[in-house]
Design an enzyme around this catalytic site. Sequence first.
Site, PDB file in Angstrom:
ATOM      1  N   LYS A 218      41.050  31.033  32.249  1.00  0.00           N
ATOM      2  CA  LYS A 218      41.545  31.174  33.951  1.00  0.00           C
ATOM      3  C   LYS A 218      42.178  29.960  34.293  1.00  0.00           C
ATOM      4  O   LYS A 218      43.341  30.241  34.836  1.00  0.00           O
ATOM      5  CB  LYS A 218      40.149  31.376  34.740  1.00  0.00           C
ATOM      6  N   CYS A 272      45.459  29.307  44.365  1.00  0.00           N
ATOM      7  CA  CYS A 272      45.257  29.518  43.087  1.00  0.00           C
ATOM      8  C   CYS A 272      45.929  28.661  42.280  1.00  0.00           C
ATOM      9  O   CYS A 272      45.488  27.688  41.775  1.00  0.00           O
ATOM     10  CB  CYS A 272      45.271  31.172  42.434  1.00  0.00           C
TER      11      CYS A 272
END
Length: 423
Positions: A218, A272
């Site tokens: 991720k 993010c």
Amino acid sequence: MSFNTISVIGLGYIGLPTAAMFASKQKKVIGVDVNQHAVDIINAGNIHIIEPELDAMVKKAVDGGFLKATISPEPADAFLIAVPTPFLPVKTENSIPEPDLSYIESAAKSVAKVLKKGDLVILESTSPVGATEQMAAWMAEERPDLTFPQTHGEGSGIRVAHCPERVLPGHVIRELVENDRVIGGMTDKCSQASIELYRTFVQGDCVVTNARTAEMAKLTENASRDVSIAFANELSIICDKLDIDVWELINLANLHPRVDILHPGPGVGGHCIAVDPWFIVSKTPDESRLIHTARQVNNRKPQWVIDKVKLAVAEFLQVNPNKTAKDLIIACYGLAFKADIDDLRESPALAISVAIADFHSGLTMVIEPNINELPSSLNMELVTFDVACAQADIAVLLVDHQEFRVSGAPDIEIIIDTKGIWR
Ligand code: SAJ
């Protein structure tokens, strides 16, 4: 193994859509959030965040009795933890931010209280490598009567995995179903149980790995994008110095079959891409030199834009000696952190507009077609595209919203176009 009752801890941008998705498959879902206000809104069949299609889904789930929200965990067969993983405040501007796992810790400890043998606990929050093992250790500390994978391997009574979310804000409902899912079980049985759970609604592939690799996967996705954007941003600064149109340059370079350069902009925003690379850098500072530098390049881009605007103001006043800065109107086009959304959080466009309004003694206008009013703390005027075009002396294009693409460049003498759509 069957999952009849599923609990989602943290009802934010990821947790709430995930909870609604399970409920839409007629699972009994218990959503848990420490924010009583959010819990009340959800129990009334409404939502406290903005995401297309989510409102109707939550309403249906609550009305049908499949989803309820509460502030403390209740027994369930599977627990998905989707709480924030922020960073601790940095000591100096140049220090590396350190992650704050306190939300995971308190979620793990409160879930542990209601765990029973056979339950599955999945960490979905974006986390530094090792966080899933740490989460399992916190649960084990709380429940010495149960067995966990770090001590009992495949024989453990509780299953633990990391399955990071990877959905794009604004497309969450579709991407939750269609995206492939990385399944990082602490053991193979943990992975198999997780696949069975996600298969409730995931149509993409469920690809198995271990928890540490899943955590790193991720972070790698977002760091990879950050590094690519930093390359584009650095090119834009180099080209400006060399009097080359960076957009034309990138289009030319991208004609090569193995080159695919991303788009420069005013900086990198959102919660993010601009954040996740720090999880890697803080863990391995000596080894993460490129990732660290990319963060710095992207972080410095807003200041470069602000300096450009200051230069434009000085040039304007030189050419118009009868005017002062007070007479001059600057229009900032776009405030959101990226195109065609209304999300202002961690937005470089917002930071640049605020800085302009701070240094500029005249009026600063902003045009943001996706919001109706400005946060009250902002010392700027929200105007329509037409008003700005009619009155402003300097235009600063900060977000490539569709409206700005369609309208084309305003008829304003000085234009600073950070997205290259008004060239
Ligand atoms: N940006 C550029 N140039 C580009 C692309 C993006 O300057 O060529 C800027 C955008 O304007 C924005 C920032 O980067 O300020 C981030 O936007 P984004 O669209 O790249 O990503 P996010 O933050 O909306 O969502 C990302 C996605 N990750 C990847 O594409 C690898 C999403 O799939 C993740 O689920 C999400 O992060 C997340 O939750 O981690």
